[in-house]
Enzyme design. Structure first.
Site, PDB file in Angstrom:
ATOM      1  N   ASP A  67      -7.035  13.572  -7.380  1.00  0.00           N
ATOM      2  CA  ASP A  67      -6.176  14.072  -6.300  1.00  0.00           C
ATOM      3  C   ASP A  67      -5.418  15.329  -6.700  1.00  0.00           C
ATOM      4  O   ASP A  67      -5.385  15.711  -7.862  1.00  0.00           O
ATOM      5  CB  ASP A  67      -5.196  12.975  -5.831  1.00  0.00           C
ATOM      6  CG  ASP A  67      -4.656  12.138  -6.991  1.00  0.00           C
ATOM      7  OD1 ASP A  67      -4.546  12.672  -8.104  1.00  0.00           O
ATOM      8  OD2 ASP A  67      -4.367  10.955  -6.766  1.00  0.00           O
ATOM      9  N   ASN A 132       3.079   0.480  -5.521  1.00  0.00           N
ATOM     10  CA  ASN A 132       2.690  -0.156  -4.252  1.00  0.00           C
ATOM     11  C   ASN A 132       1.186  -0.458  -4.188  1.00  0.00           C
ATOM     12  O   ASN A 132       0.660  -0.796  -3.137  1.00  0.00           O
ATOM     13  CB  ASN A 132       3.093   0.735  -3.061  1.00  0.00           C
ATOM     14  CG  ASN A 132       2.351   2.067  -3.040  1.00  0.00           C
ATOM     15  OD1 ASN A 132       1.523   2.351  -3.914  1.00  0.00           O
ATOM     16  ND2 ASN A 132       2.633   2.885  -2.047  1.00  0.00           N
ATOM     17  N   HIS A 134      -1.317   1.696  -4.785  1.00  0.00           N
ATOM     18  CA  HIS A 134      -2.243   2.794  -4.443  1.00  0.00           C
ATOM     19  C   HIS A 134      -3.096   3.182  -5.645  1.00  0.00           C
ATOM     20  O   HIS A 134      -2.673   3.083  -6.791  1.00  0.00           O
ATOM     21  CB  HIS A 134      -1.513   4.010  -3.847  1.00  0.00           C
ATOM     22  CG  HIS A 134      -0.713   4.829  -4.806  1.00  0.00           C
ATOM     23  ND1 HIS A 134       0.478   5.433  -4.453  1.00  0.00           N
ATOM     24  CD2 HIS A 134      -0.909   5.171  -6.100  1.00  0.00           C
ATOM     25  CE1 HIS A 134       0.943   6.097  -5.492  1.00  0.00           C
ATOM     26  NE2 HIS A 134       0.126   5.950  -6.500  1.00  0.00           N
ATOM     27  N   GLU A 139      -2.969   4.985   0.004  1.00  0.00           N
ATOM     28  CA  GLU A 139      -1.749   4.192   0.140  1.00  0.00           C
ATOM     29  C   GLU A 139      -2.016   2.931   0.957  1.00  0.00           C
ATOM     30  O   GLU A 139      -2.947   2.892   1.763  1.00  0.00           O
ATOM     31  CB  GLU A 139      -0.681   5.027   0.871  1.00  0.00           C
ATOM     32  CG  GLU A 139      -0.323   6.349   0.195  1.00  0.00           C
ATOM     33  CD  GLU A 139       0.624   6.184  -1.000  1.00  0.00           C
ATOM     34  OE1 GLU A 139       0.739   5.061  -1.541  1.00  0.00           O
ATOM     35  OE2 GLU A 139       1.238   7.178  -1.391  1.00  0.00           O
TER      36      GLU A 139
HETATM   37  C1  F6R Z   1      -2.655  10.216 -10.063  1.00  0.00           C
HETATM   38  C2  F6R Z   1      -2.959   9.127  -9.144  1.00  0.00           C
HETATM   39  C3  F6R Z   1      -1.978   8.034  -8.888  1.00  0.00           C
HETATM   40  C4  F6R Z   1      -1.312   7.525 -10.157  1.00  0.00           C
HETATM   41  C5  F6R Z   1      -0.275   6.451  -9.804  1.00  0.00           C
HETATM   42  C6  F6R Z   1       0.476   5.962 -11.028  1.00  0.00           C
HETATM   43  O1  F6R Z   1      -3.728  11.126 -10.149  1.00  0.00           O
HETATM   44  O2  F6R Z   1      -3.986   9.143  -8.545  1.00  0.00           O
HETATM   45  O3  F6R Z   1      -2.638   6.982  -8.231  1.00  0.00           O
HETATM   46  O4  F6R Z   1      -2.270   6.998 -11.032  1.00  0.00           O
HETATM   47  O5  F6R Z   1       0.643   6.956  -8.892  1.00  0.00           O
HETATM   48  O6  F6R Z   1       1.287   7.002 -11.495  1.00  0.00           O
HETATM   49  P1  F6R Z   1       2.017   6.888 -12.903  1.00  0.00           P
HETATM   50  O7  F6R Z   1       0.958   6.879 -13.915  1.00  0.00           O
HETATM   51  O8  F6R Z   1       2.867   8.136 -12.982  1.00  0.00           O
HETATM   52  O9  F6R Z   1       2.807   5.636 -12.889  1.00  0.00           O
END
Ligand code: F6R
Length: 236
Positions: A67, A132, A134, A139
Protein backbone atom coordinates in the site's frame (compact mmCIF):
# COMPACT_ATOMS: atom_id res chain seq x y z
CA UNK A 1 -2.10 -22.43 9.10
CA UNK A 2 1.18 -22.73 10.93
CA UNK A 3 1.37 -20.64 14.12
CA UNK A 4 4.64 -19.91 15.91
CA UNK A 5 4.90 -18.13 19.27
CA UNK A 6 8.40 -16.83 19.83
CA UNK A 7 8.35 -15.11 23.23
CA UNK A 8 9.83 -11.85 21.91
CA UNK A 9 9.70 -9.51 18.96
CA UNK A 10 13.44 -9.99 18.40
CA UNK A 11 12.88 -13.71 17.96
CA UNK A 12 9.82 -13.11 15.75
CA UNK A 13 11.90 -10.86 13.48
CA UNK A 14 14.65 -13.48 13.39
CA UNK A 15 12.27 -16.31 12.43
CA UNK A 16 10.59 -14.14 9.78
CA UNK A 17 13.95 -13.16 8.30
CA UNK A 18 15.00 -16.81 8.10
CA UNK A 19 11.84 -17.63 6.14
CA UNK A 20 12.47 -14.78 3.69
CA UNK A 21 16.17 -15.65 3.26
CA UNK A 22 15.41 -19.30 2.68
CA UNK A 23 12.78 -18.40 0.04
CA UNK A 24 15.30 -16.07 -1.63
CA UNK A 25 17.93 -18.78 -1.67
CA UNK A 26 15.53 -21.24 -3.32
CA UNK A 27 14.32 -18.66 -5.83
CA UNK A 28 16.77 -15.79 -6.44
CA UNK A 29 14.18 -13.97 -8.59
CA UNK A 30 11.63 -14.07 -5.76
CA UNK A 31 8.77 -11.58 -5.97
CA UNK A 32 8.45 -10.45 -2.38
CA UNK A 33 5.34 -8.62 -1.19
CA UNK A 34 6.28 -6.08 1.49
CA UNK A 35 4.57 -4.23 4.31
CA UNK A 36 5.44 -0.99 6.06
CA UNK A 37 4.72 0.27 9.60
CA UNK A 38 6.45 -0.75 12.79
CA UNK A 39 6.08 -4.51 12.53
CA UNK A 40 8.59 -5.31 9.75
CA UNK A 41 11.33 -2.87 10.85
CA UNK A 42 13.28 -5.55 12.75
CA UNK A 43 13.03 -7.87 9.75
CA UNK A 44 14.33 -5.21 7.39
CA UNK A 45 17.29 -4.55 9.73
CA UNK A 46 18.14 -8.26 9.72
CA UNK A 47 17.80 -8.47 5.92
CA UNK A 48 20.25 -5.57 5.63
CA UNK A 49 22.66 -7.37 8.00
CA UNK A 50 22.35 -10.54 5.90
CA UNK A 51 23.15 -8.58 2.74
CA UNK A 52 26.15 -6.83 4.34
CA UNK A 53 27.48 -10.16 5.62
CA UNK A 54 27.17 -11.76 2.18
CA UNK A 55 24.31 -14.07 3.22
CA UNK A 56 21.71 -12.53 0.89
CA UNK A 57 21.73 -11.36 -2.70
CA UNK A 58 18.78 -9.29 -3.90
CA UNK A 59 20.16 -8.59 -7.38
CA UNK A 60 17.52 -10.77 -9.10
CA UNK A 61 14.72 -10.25 -6.54
CA UNK A 62 11.68 -8.07 -7.09
CA UNK A 63 9.37 -6.41 -4.58
CA UNK A 64 5.88 -5.02 -4.52
CA UNK A 65 4.42 -3.05 -1.62
CA UNK A 66 1.02 -3.62 -0.13
CA UNK A 67 0.00 0.00 0.00
CA UNK A 68 0.80 3.70 -0.21
CA UNK A 69 -0.94 6.83 1.02
CA UNK A 70 -2.71 8.93 -1.62
CA UNK A 71 -1.46 12.50 -1.95
CA UNK A 72 0.81 12.43 1.07
CA UNK A 73 4.02 14.43 1.36
CA UNK A 74 7.08 12.69 -0.03
CA UNK A 75 8.66 12.52 3.44
CA UNK A 76 5.57 10.73 4.82
CA UNK A 77 5.33 8.23 1.97
CA UNK A 78 5.76 4.50 2.27
CA UNK A 79 8.14 4.73 -0.69
CA UNK A 80 10.49 6.83 1.44
CA UNK A 81 10.02 4.46 4.37
CA UNK A 82 11.01 1.52 2.15
CA UNK A 83 14.08 3.29 0.78
CA UNK A 84 15.20 4.45 4.24
CA UNK A 85 14.59 1.14 5.97
CA UNK A 86 15.52 -1.39 3.29
CA UNK A 87 15.98 -0.58 -0.38
CA UNK A 88 18.86 1.90 -0.03
CA UNK A 89 20.88 -0.62 1.99
CA UNK A 90 20.61 -3.74 -0.20
CA UNK A 91 21.43 -4.51 -3.83
CA UNK A 92 17.90 -4.60 -5.20
CA UNK A 93 17.75 -2.95 -8.65
CA UNK A 94 15.57 0.17 -8.54
CA UNK A 95 13.57 -1.07 -11.55
CA UNK A 96 12.63 -4.22 -9.61
CA UNK A 97 10.69 -2.23 -6.99
CA UNK A 98 6.95 -1.69 -7.42
CA UNK A 99 5.07 0.68 -5.14
CA UNK A 100 2.17 3.02 -5.84
CA UNK A 101 3.16 6.57 -6.71
CA UNK A 102 1.66 8.86 -4.06
CA UNK A 103 1.62 11.83 -6.44
CA UNK A 104 0.25 10.23 -9.63
CA UNK A 105 -3.48 10.28 -10.41
CA UNK A 106 -4.76 7.55 -8.03
CA UNK A 107 -7.08 5.92 -10.62
CA UNK A 108 -4.14 5.52 -13.02
CA UNK A 109 -2.09 3.97 -10.26
CA UNK A 110 -4.89 1.53 -9.46
CA UNK A 111 -5.04 0.50 -13.13
CA UNK A 112 -1.23 0.15 -13.33
CA UNK A 113 -1.08 -2.02 -10.20
CA UNK A 114 -4.06 -4.14 -11.26
CA UNK A 115 -2.14 -4.88 -14.47
CA UNK A 116 0.93 -5.70 -12.39
CA UNK A 117 -1.01 -8.32 -10.40
CA UNK A 118 -2.53 -9.77 -13.58
CA UNK A 119 0.97 -10.30 -14.91
CA UNK A 120 2.86 -11.24 -11.73
CA UNK A 121 2.37 -13.60 -8.80
CA UNK A 122 3.83 -12.74 -5.43
CA UNK A 123 5.96 -15.62 -4.15
CA UNK A 124 6.04 -14.61 -0.49
CA UNK A 125 3.83 -11.92 1.04
CA UNK A 126 4.93 -10.35 4.31
CA UNK A 127 2.02 -8.91 6.28
CA UNK A 128 1.45 -6.99 9.49
CA UNK A 129 -2.01 -6.58 10.98
CA UNK A 130 -3.77 -3.49 12.29
CA UNK A 131 -5.35 -3.43 15.77
CA UNK A 132 -8.73 -3.63 13.99
CA UNK A 133 -7.69 -6.65 11.92
CA UNK A 134 -6.89 -4.83 8.68
CA UNK A 135 -4.29 -6.27 6.32
CA UNK A 136 -2.91 -3.88 3.75
CA UNK A 137 -5.51 -1.15 4.14
CA UNK A 138 -8.41 -3.56 3.81
CA UNK A 139 -10.43 -2.22 6.71
CA UNK A 140 -13.28 -4.00 8.50
CA UNK A 141 -16.48 -3.33 6.55
CA UNK A 142 -19.63 -4.97 5.15
CA UNK A 143 -17.75 -5.93 2.00
CA UNK A 144 -14.07 -5.96 1.14
CA UNK A 145 -12.62 -5.27 -2.31
CA UNK A 146 -10.59 -8.10 -3.81
CA UNK A 147 -8.37 -6.10 -6.20
CA UNK A 148 -6.11 -3.05 -5.87
CA UNK A 149 -8.25 -0.07 -4.95
CA UNK A 150 -8.38 3.30 -3.23
CA UNK A 151 -9.38 2.75 0.38
CA UNK A 152 -10.64 5.32 2.87
CA UNK A 153 -8.79 4.65 6.13
CA UNK A 154 -10.79 3.72 9.21
CA UNK A 155 -10.73 6.20 12.10
CA UNK A 156 -8.94 3.55 14.20
CA UNK A 157 -6.20 3.31 11.56
CA UNK A 158 -5.81 7.08 11.27
CA UNK A 159 -5.44 7.25 15.07
CA UNK A 160 -3.02 4.29 15.17
CA UNK A 161 -0.82 5.78 12.42
CA UNK A 162 -0.80 9.39 13.70
CA UNK A 163 2.45 8.59 15.53
CA UNK A 164 4.27 8.55 12.19
CA UNK A 165 3.25 12.10 11.23
CA UNK A 166 4.96 15.10 12.83
CA UNK A 167 1.77 17.17 12.58
CA UNK A 168 -0.55 14.21 13.29
CA UNK A 169 -2.27 14.79 9.92
CA UNK A 170 -2.58 11.26 8.53
CA UNK A 171 -3.80 11.07 4.91
CA UNK A 172 -7.34 9.72 4.79
CA UNK A 173 -6.94 7.50 1.75
CA UNK A 174 -4.49 4.90 0.53
CA UNK A 175 -4.00 2.68 -2.50
CA UNK A 176 -3.92 -0.88 -1.30
CA UNK A 177 -3.71 -4.41 -2.65
CA UNK A 178 -7.11 -6.06 -2.27
CA UNK A 179 -7.73 -9.23 -0.29
CA UNK A 180 -7.81 -11.30 -3.47
CA UNK A 181 -4.40 -9.95 -4.48
CA UNK A 182 -3.03 -10.89 -1.05
CA UNK A 183 -4.58 -14.36 -1.17
CA UNK A 184 -3.07 -15.06 -4.59
CA UNK A 185 0.46 -14.89 -3.13
CA UNK A 186 2.01 -18.37 -3.15
CA UNK A 187 2.78 -18.14 0.55
CA UNK A 188 2.02 -15.65 3.27
CA UNK A 189 3.95 -14.68 6.38
CA UNK A 190 1.92 -12.75 8.94
CA UNK A 191 4.04 -11.11 11.60
CA UNK A 192 2.10 -9.90 14.63
CA UNK A 193 3.80 -7.35 16.85
CA UNK A 194 2.48 -6.02 20.12
CA UNK A 195 -0.38 -6.01 22.54
CA UNK A 196 -2.66 -3.79 20.41
CA UNK A 197 -3.14 -6.68 17.93
CA UNK A 198 -4.51 -9.05 20.62
CA UNK A 199 -8.17 -8.94 19.56
CA UNK A 200 -7.40 -9.31 15.86
CA UNK A 201 -5.09 -12.25 16.60
CA UNK A 202 -7.62 -13.89 18.90
CA UNK A 203 -10.25 -13.58 16.16
CA UNK A 204 -7.88 -15.32 13.76
CA UNK A 205 -6.77 -18.12 16.08
CA UNK A 206 -9.94 -18.90 18.04
CA UNK A 207 -12.00 -19.91 15.02
CA UNK A 208 -11.64 -20.88 11.40
CA UNK A 209 -14.52 -18.57 10.40
CA UNK A 210 -13.91 -15.76 7.94
CA UNK A 211 -15.45 -12.35 8.58
CA UNK A 212 -15.14 -8.98 6.86
CA UNK A 213 -15.33 -7.52 10.39
CA UNK A 214 -11.81 -8.87 11.01
CA UNK A 215 -10.12 -8.96 7.59
CA UNK A 216 -7.09 -10.94 8.80
CA UNK A 217 -9.43 -13.96 9.18
CA UNK A 218 -9.45 -14.23 5.36
CA UNK A 219 -6.03 -15.85 5.72
CA UNK A 220 -7.96 -19.02 6.64
CA UNK A 221 -8.77 -19.29 2.92
CA UNK A 222 -5.09 -19.62 2.01
CA UNK A 223 -3.28 -22.99 2.01
CA UNK A 224 0.18 -21.73 3.03
CA UNK A 225 0.14 -19.17 5.85
CA UNK A 226 2.66 -18.86 8.68
CA UNK A 227 1.70 -16.66 11.63
CA UNK A 228 4.51 -15.49 13.89
CA UNK A 229 3.54 -13.77 17.14
CA UNK A 230 5.20 -13.13 20.47
CA UNK A 231 2.60 -14.79 22.71
CA UNK A 232 -0.81 -16.42 22.35
CA UNK A 233 -3.51 -13.73 22.61
CA UNK A 234 -4.82 -15.23 25.87
CA UNK A 235 -1.45 -14.57 27.52
CA UNK A 236 -1.19 -10.95 26.40
C1 F6R B 1 1.42 -1.48 6.10
C2 F6R B 1 0.14 -2.18 6.17
C3 F6R B 1 -0.64 -2.24 7.44
C4 F6R B 1 0.22 -2.52 8.66
C5 F6R B 1 -0.64 -2.50 9.93
C6 F6R B 1 0.18 -2.70 11.18
O1 F6R B 1 1.98 -1.57 4.81
O2 F6R B 1 -0.31 -2.67 5.19
O3 F6R B 1 -1.64 -3.22 7.31
O4 F6R B 1 0.85 -3.77 8.53
O5 F6R B 1 -1.31 -1.29 10.02
O6 F6R B 1 0.99 -1.58 11.37
P1 F6R B 1 2.15 -1.58 12.46
O7 F6R B 1 3.13 -2.57 12.01
O8 F6R B 1 2.70 -0.17 12.42
O9 F6R B 1 1.53 -1.94 13.75
Amino acid sequence: MKVIFTGSYAESAQRSTEIILSALKKKPDLLLGLATGETPLGVYRLLIDAYREGRADFSCARTVNLDEYVNCREEDSYRKYMHDNLFDHINIPRESITIADRAAPPEEEVARLRRFFEENTVDLQLLGVGPNGHIGFNEPDEAIESLVHIAPLAKATIDANARWFADGAVPEKAITMGLGDILRAKSILLLVKGESKRDALRGLLDSTAVTTRNPVTFLHLHPDVTVIAETPPANQ
